[in-house]
Design a protein around this motif. Structure first.
Motif, PDB file in Angstrom:
ATOM      1  N   ILE A  13       0.859  -1.182   0.000  1.00  0.00           N
ATOM      2  CA  ILE A  13       0.000   0.000   0.000  1.00  0.00           C
ATOM      3  C   ILE A  13       0.893   1.228   0.000  1.00  0.00           C
ATOM      4  N   ASN A  14       0.583   2.146  -0.898  1.00  0.00           N
ATOM      5  CA  ASN A  14       1.293   3.415  -0.970  1.00  0.00           C
ATOM      6  C   ASN A  14       0.246   4.517  -0.978  1.00  0.00           C
ATOM      7  N   GLY A  15      -0.035   5.068   0.199  1.00  0.00           N
ATOM      8  CA  GLY A  15      -1.060   6.109   0.316  1.00  0.00           C
ATOM      9  C   GLY A  15      -2.431   5.534   0.017  1.00  0.00           C
ATOM     10  N   GLY A  16      -3.101   6.036  -1.004  1.00  0.00           N
ATOM     11  CA  GLY A  16      -4.425   5.554  -1.374  1.00  0.00           C
ATOM     12  C   GLY A  16      -4.389   4.531  -2.492  1.00  0.00           C
ATOM     13  N   GLU A  17      -3.220   3.996  -2.768  1.00  0.00           N
ATOM     14  CA  GLU A  17      -3.058   3.046  -3.862  1.00  0.00           C
ATOM     15  C   GLU A  17      -2.612   1.699  -3.310  1.00  0.00           C
ATOM     16  N   MET A  18      -3.283   0.630  -3.751  1.00  0.00           N
ATOM     17  CA  MET A  18      -2.905  -0.725  -3.347  1.00  0.00           C
ATOM     18  C   MET A  18      -2.451  -1.481  -4.589  1.00  0.00           C
ATOM     19  N   ASN A  19      -1.241  -1.982  -4.544  1.00  0.00           N
ATOM     20  CA  ASN A  19      -0.690  -2.773  -5.640  1.00  0.00           C
ATOM     21  C   ASN A  19      -0.703  -4.230  -5.232  1.00  0.00           C
TER      22      ASN A  19
ATOM     23  N   LEU B 249     -12.335  -3.408  -0.816  1.00  0.00           N
ATOM     24  CA  LEU B 249     -11.512  -2.336  -0.239  1.00  0.00           C
ATOM     25  C   LEU B 249     -11.721  -1.056  -1.042  1.00  0.00           C
ATOM     26  N   PRO B 250     -12.866  -0.384  -0.859  1.00  0.00           N
ATOM     27  CA  PRO B 250     -13.179   0.781  -1.693  1.00  0.00           C
ATOM     28  C   PRO B 250     -12.320   2.009  -1.414  1.00  0.00           C
TER      29      PRO B 250
END
Length: 144
Positions: free
Chosen positions: A99-105, A134-135
């Motif tokens: 997870i990087n801030g509001g982004e999930m890879n 995970l909205p």
């Protein structure tokens, strides 16, 4: 001439140093200009500043700090575990999730040899399921 200049300089320094102690500050007073006690409300109870954090800990205020008080609060590890559960329930093997801030890879692995179409379909399915589960994150899925 030199003595007169030194004399005026001495009194200027002396006068400016004494003037600072006479200055009043509103922060030193318990009353405003109208004479109202600023630390009391209408009921007469002394209020003051009190506890300004309203019961929040540092981990609530700053999400970059680690949760060290061992209370059941939301953490990124709970989101990662939920993403792993969603991938496993879809029939794929979970890989790395970060997870990087509001982004999930998310990385998922398919079993055996698969075609490009199967890989794209799996990516769309996982993208939709993870976005629903995970909205709060912008989910990016990589299929290996």
């Amino acid at each position: 001439m030199k003595k007169i200049l030194i004399f005026f300089l001495f009194f200027a320094v002396l006068g400016s140093g004494c003037a600072q102690h006479n200055a009043e500050s509103i922060y030193d007073k318990d009353e405003d200009r109208a004479g109202t006690d600023i630390n009391r409300e209408n009921d007469g109870v002394r209020r003051g500043n009190g506890n300004q954090d309203n019961g929040m800990t540092m981990t609530d205020q700053n999400p970059n700090l680690l949760n060290t008080d061992n209370q059941n609060r939301h953490s990124f590890s709970m989101d990662v575990q939920k993403a792993k559960d969603v991938i496993s329930d879809a029939g794929y093997e979970p890989g790395s999730i970060w997870i990087n801030g509001g982004e999930m890879n998310v990385t998922a692995r398919l079993q055996g040899l698969v075609t490009r179409k199967d890989r794209e379909d799996a990516q769309k399915i996982l993208q939709n399921r993870l976005s629903k589960a995970l909205p709060r994150y912008d989910v990016k899925v990589n299929i290996e």
